[in-house]
Design a protein around this motif. Structure first.
Motif, PDB file in Angstrom:
ATOM      1  N   GLN A 125       0.827  -1.198   0.000  1.00 60.28           N
ATOM      2  CA  GLN A 125       0.000   0.000   0.000  1.00 60.28           C
ATOM      3  C   GLN A 125       0.872   1.263   0.000  1.00 60.28           C
ATOM      4  OE1 GLN A 125      -2.995  -1.174  -1.275  1.00 60.28           O
ATOM      5  NE2 GLN A 125      -3.787   0.523  -0.050  1.00 60.28           N
ATOM      6  N   LEU A 126       1.111   1.865   1.159  1.00 61.39           N
ATOM      7  CA  LEU A 126       1.905   3.093   1.236  1.00 61.39           C
ATOM      8  C   LEU A 126       3.389   2.753   1.286  1.00 61.39           C
ATOM      9  CD1 LEU A 126       2.219   6.157   1.609  1.00 61.39           C
ATOM     10  CD2 LEU A 126       1.909   5.781   4.077  1.00 61.39           C
ATOM     11  N   ASP A 127       4.100   2.983   0.195  1.00 62.57           N
ATOM     12  CA  ASP A 127       5.533   2.749   0.214  1.00 62.57           C
ATOM     13  C   ASP A 127       6.199   3.897   0.964  1.00 62.57           C
ATOM     14  OD1 ASP A 127       7.688   1.111  -0.386  1.00 62.57           O
ATOM     15  OD2 ASP A 127       8.248   2.292  -2.145  1.00 62.57           O
ATOM     16  N   GLY A 128       7.052   3.565   1.906  1.00 65.35           N
ATOM     17  CA  GLY A 128       7.625   4.553   2.804  1.00 65.35           C
ATOM     18  C   GLY A 128       7.007   4.507   4.188  1.00 65.35           C
ATOM     19  N   ALA A 129       5.962   3.710   4.364  1.00 67.51           N
ATOM     20  CA  ALA A 129       5.405   3.483   5.701  1.00 67.51           C
ATOM     21  C   ALA A 129       6.416   2.685   6.527  1.00 67.51           C
ATOM     22  CB  ALA A 129       4.087   2.714   5.600  1.00 67.51           C
ATOM     23  N   PRO A 130       6.342   2.782   7.844  1.00 63.76           N
ATOM     24  CA  PRO A 130       7.313   2.059   8.671  1.00 63.76           C
ATOM     25  C   PRO A 130       7.148   0.551   8.579  1.00 63.76           C
ATOM     26  CG  PRO A 130       5.602   3.024  10.039  1.00 63.76           C
ATOM     27  CD  PRO A 130       5.398   3.575   8.666  1.00 63.76           C
ATOM     28  N   ALA A 131       8.246  -0.133   8.835  1.00 70.74           N
ATOM     29  CA  ALA A 131       8.175  -1.583   8.981  1.00 70.74           C
ATOM     30  C   ALA A 131       7.269  -1.912  10.158  1.00 70.74           C
ATOM     31  CB  ALA A 131       9.568  -2.153   9.216  1.00 70.74           C
ATOM     32  N   THR A 132       6.536  -2.983  10.053  1.00 75.32           N
ATOM     33  CA  THR A 132       5.590  -3.321  11.114  1.00 75.32           C
ATOM     34  C   THR A 132       6.305  -3.607  12.435  1.00 75.32           C
ATOM     35  OG1 THR A 132       5.559  -5.602  10.283  1.00 75.32           O
ATOM     36  CG2 THR A 132       3.777  -4.147   9.592  1.00 75.32           C
ATOM     37  N   LEU A 133       7.483  -4.231  12.394  1.00 76.30           N
ATOM     38  CA  LEU A 133       8.202  -4.513  13.631  1.00 76.30           C
ATOM     39  C   LEU A 133       8.634  -3.219  14.317  1.00 76.30           C
ATOM     40  CD1 LEU A 133       9.130  -7.140  15.130  1.00 76.30           C
ATOM     41  CD2 LEU A 133      11.432  -6.601  14.310  1.00 76.30           C
ATOM     42  N   ASP A 134       8.940  -2.179  13.529  1.00 77.29           N
ATOM     43  CA  ASP A 134       9.305  -0.892  14.114  1.00 77.29           C
ATOM     44  C   ASP A 134       8.100  -0.203  14.747  1.00 77.29           C
ATOM     45  OD1 ASP A 134      11.912  -1.237  13.302  1.00 77.29           O
ATOM     46  OD2 ASP A 134      11.681  -0.066  11.452  1.00 77.29           O
ATOM     47  N   ALA A 135       6.925  -0.384  14.161  1.00 76.12           N
ATOM     48  CA  ALA A 135       5.717   0.238  14.701  1.00 76.12           C
ATOM     49  C   ALA A 135       5.175  -0.501  15.921  1.00 76.12           C
ATOM     50  CB  ALA A 135       4.637   0.303  13.622  1.00 76.12           C
ATOM     51  N   LEU A 136       5.512  -1.772  16.042  1.00 76.23           N
ATOM     52  CA  LEU A 136       4.910  -2.635  17.067  1.00 76.23           C
ATOM     53  C   LEU A 136       5.113  -2.161  18.503  1.00 76.23           C
ATOM     54  CD1 LEU A 136       3.582  -5.279  18.073  1.00 76.23           C
ATOM     55  CD2 LEU A 136       5.811  -6.394  17.743  1.00 76.23           C
ATOM     56  N   PRO A 137       6.338  -1.852  18.954  1.00 83.40           N
ATOM     57  CA  PRO A 137       6.507  -1.545  20.391  1.00 83.40           C
ATOM     58  C   PRO A 137       5.664  -0.379  20.874  1.00 83.40           C
ATOM     59  CG  PRO A 137       8.644  -1.947  19.346  1.00 83.40           C
ATOM     60  CD  PRO A 137       7.629  -1.851  18.239  1.00 83.40           C
ATOM     61  N   GLY A 138       5.592   0.699  20.110  1.00 87.76           N
ATOM     62  CA  GLY A 138       4.794   1.848  20.533  1.00 87.76           C
ATOM     63  C   GLY A 138       3.320   1.521  20.664  1.00 87.76           C
ATOM     64  N   ILE A 139       2.809   0.692  19.743  1.00 91.55           N
ATOM     65  CA  ILE A 139       1.401   0.299  19.795  1.00 91.55           C
ATOM     66  C   ILE A 139       1.146  -0.617  20.987  1.00 91.55           C
ATOM     67  CG2 ILE A 139      -0.368  -1.042  18.590  1.00 91.55           C
ATOM     68  CD1 ILE A 139       0.810   0.080  15.965  1.00 91.55           C
ATOM     69  N   ALA A 140       2.043  -1.582  21.190  1.00 92.85           N
ATOM     70  CA  ALA A 140       1.883  -2.502  22.318  1.00 92.85           C
ATOM     71  C   ALA A 140       1.937  -1.749  23.643  1.00 92.85           C
ATOM     72  CB  ALA A 140       2.958  -3.580  22.267  1.00 92.85           C
ATOM     73  N   ASP A 141       2.852  -0.788  23.751  1.00 98.28           N
ATOM     74  CA  ASP A 141       2.950  -0.008  24.984  1.00 98.28           C
ATOM     75  C   ASP A 141       1.679   0.807  25.229  1.00 98.28           C
ATOM     76  OD1 ASP A 141       5.469  -0.975  25.428  1.00 98.28           O
ATOM     77  OD2 ASP A 141       6.522   0.820  24.727  1.00 98.28           O
ATOM     78  N   ARG A 142       1.148   1.414  24.183  1.00101.46           N
ATOM     79  CA  ARG A 142      -0.047   2.239  24.341  1.00101.46           C
ATOM     80  C   ARG A 142      -1.248   1.404  24.795  1.00101.46           C
ATOM     81  NH1 ARG A 142      -2.263   6.904  21.930  1.00101.46           N
ATOM     82  NH2 ARG A 142      -0.113   7.643  21.744  1.00101.46           N
ATOM     83  N   LEU A 143      -1.398   0.235  24.213  1.00106.06           N
ATOM     84  CA  LEU A 143      -2.573  -0.578  24.541  1.00106.06           C
ATOM     85  C   LEU A 143      -2.421  -1.300  25.868  1.00106.06           C
ATOM     86  CD1 LEU A 143      -3.570  -2.036  21.071  1.00106.06           C
ATOM     87  CD2 LEU A 143      -4.419   0.010  22.233  1.00106.06           C
ATOM     88  N   ALA A 144      -1.185  -1.584  26.270  1.00104.50           N
ATOM     89  CA  ALA A 144      -0.915  -2.147  27.605  1.00104.50           C
ATOM     90  C   ALA A 144      -1.820  -3.332  27.937  1.00104.50           C
ATOM     91  CB  ALA A 144      -1.062  -1.045  28.660  1.00104.50           C
ATOM     92  N   HIS A 145      -1.900  -4.273  27.022  1.00108.50           N
ATOM     93  CA  HIS A 145      -2.640  -5.529  27.213  1.00108.50           C
ATOM     94  C   HIS A 145      -4.155  -5.335  27.297  1.00108.50           C
ATOM     95  CE1 HIS A 145       1.199  -7.490  27.834  1.00108.50           C
ATOM     96  NE2 HIS A 145       1.493  -6.608  28.773  1.00108.50           N
ATOM     97  N   ARG A 146      -4.663  -4.186  26.867  1.00110.12           N
ATOM     98  CA  ARG A 146      -6.109  -3.986  26.840  1.00110.12           C
ATOM     99  C   ARG A 146      -6.754  -4.627  25.621  1.00110.12           C
ATOM    100  NH1 ARG A 146      -7.170   1.312  26.075  1.00110.12           N
ATOM    101  NH2 ARG A 146      -4.998   1.908  25.809  1.00110.12           N
ATOM    102  N   ALA A 147      -5.952  -5.042  24.673  1.00112.42           N
ATOM    103  CA  ALA A 147      -6.451  -5.710  23.465  1.00112.42           C
ATOM    104  C   ALA A 147      -5.343  -6.619  22.946  1.00112.42           C
ATOM    105  CB  ALA A 147      -6.826  -4.683  22.398  1.00112.42           C
TER     106      ALA A 147
END
Length: 389
Positions: free
Chosen positions: A290-312
């Motif tokens: 889709q969007l070329d230049g979007a971050p790698a998913t592994l790079d995006a993962l920690p920030g998302i996991a931290d924000r959700l804090a096991h709520r999902a």
């Protein structure tokens, strides 16, 4: 200490996902390979999905008993032998004539599941009848309420336990290799394509004989009206740029089961999805399509996991080719992973048994990785098991 059992390969059968990729390239004509393998624009994000894993090393602890290693996972009501499912990939019938029937049955045999694409070659009813377990269903948040009602009701009747709403496709990405090959729905066939198909006679014979390639899930089993709706979806190109979070909220309100949002790369979006009732998030950049230049998913993962804090529940796809990749994703906050291209490689080479074997390779690699790390349970993985590269 528990011993790792190495399965002896059958004659000529690949022993790694890389081996399956090489074998799939030989089996598939150029038109299909362009669809399976390539990304958008310059494929920067496609490459980044792979390179992100190399930036982390696994911590190795010795003389720690890892007997009875545990690799099983549970996502909502779905129990899995390993924390890996198969991502929604459209028109599997272009890769192998049994398409999603083989993908679903192969996944079930390996103790996993598929997320059935709306653009599947086989309908959700056919997959439910062929497989001994319930698989998840993927949809787009269309504003056409009649179409959404029709798809969601079919998912309910087919005992799909979880709905996955893909939200990163307001327009199709610029997939230049596919365009150059004439890949569209339906594909543009040229004399070169006909010659290439002739050079792959086994693929051509099966696919042309059974002719189960495009949008079988949209046509489904609902007769003339379903055919008209399928034509409308093809004409309107799956999603529209004016869709917003209200459209997701409406879909969520219609679905009584668990619901995940796929295509999240930003922590604010993850928070918004959960606030609107999402039970899980799939961190995904659509495999770099889709969007070329979007971050790698592994790079995006920690920030998302931290924000959700096991709520999902947090799942991730993109670039996973080894059991070590799965382990690194779990260490960075994922509850599990989805694979797309690796499953298609297995499907192309061996149909149902190829899909099962790809997942079995990952299971063996995850188990071996835990043993060598000195960890006995995937539930114990965390960032303290990683070393920045």
């Amino acid at each position: 200490m528990g011993a790792i059992r190495f399965a002896l390969p059958k004659q000529g059968r690949p022993i790694s996902i890389a081996g399956y990729r090489t074998a799939a390239r030989r089996v598939l004509p150029d038109l299909v390979w362009a669809y399976v393998e390539n990304g958008a624009d310059d494929s920067v994000t496609l490459a980044a999905n792979r390179s992100a894993f190399a930036r982390w090393s696994l911590r190795q602890r010795v003389l720690r008993s890892s007997a009875g290693r545990k690799t099983a996972a549970r996502f909502g009501d779905t129990e899995l032998a390993i924390p890996v499912m198969i991502a929604p990939t459209g028109i599997n019938g272009l890769v192998h004539w049994r398409g999603e029937l083989a993908t679903a049955c192969g996944a079930a045999a390996a103790g996993s599941r598929i997320v059935l694409s709306t653009a599947a070659s086989y309908s959700v009813e056919e997959v439910a009848a062929a497989s001994p377990v319930g698989h998840w269903l993927q949809v787009y948040p269309w504003r056409d309420r009649e179409l959404m009602d029709w798809l969601l009701e079919r998912g309910r009747r087919s005992d799909c336990p979880t709905l996955v709403v893909t939200v990163d496709t307001p327009v199709f990405g610029n997939r230049e290799p596919e365009r150059l090959q004439g890949m569209s729905i339906p594909p543009v066939l040229t004399p070169r394509h006909v010659l290439d198909a002739a050079l792959h006679p086994r693929w051509a014979y099966k696919v042309l004989r059974h002719q189960r390639v495009f949008t079988g899930n949209l046509v489904g089993m609902s007769g003339v009206r379903a055919g008209a709706l399928a034509a409308k979806v093809r004409r309107e190109r799956m999603m529209a740029g004016e869709l917003d979070w209200d459209d997701f909220a409406r879909v969520r309100a219609q679905w009584q089961g668990l619901c995940y949002v796929k295509g999240i790369l930003d922590a604010d979006d993850a928070e918004r999805a959960v606030s609107l009732g999402a039970d899980g998030i799939i961190v995904s950049n659509h495999g770099g399509r889709q969007l070329d230049g979007a971050p790698a998913t592994l790079d995006a993962l920690p920030g998302i996991a931290d924000r959700l804090a096991h709520r999902a529940t947090v799942l991730i796809d993109g670039g996973i080719r080894r059991g070590t990749d799965v382990v690194k994703a779990l260490c960075l906050g994922a509850d599990g992973c989805l694979i797309g291209r690796p499953a298609l490689y297995g499907l192309a080479v061996g149909g149902e048994s190829g899909v099962e074997h790809v997942l079995s390779i990952l299971r063996e690699e995850i188990d071996r990785t835990l043993a060598l790390m000195g960890c006995s349970d995937i539930a114990d993985l965390g960032r303290d098991w990683l070393i920045p590269g």
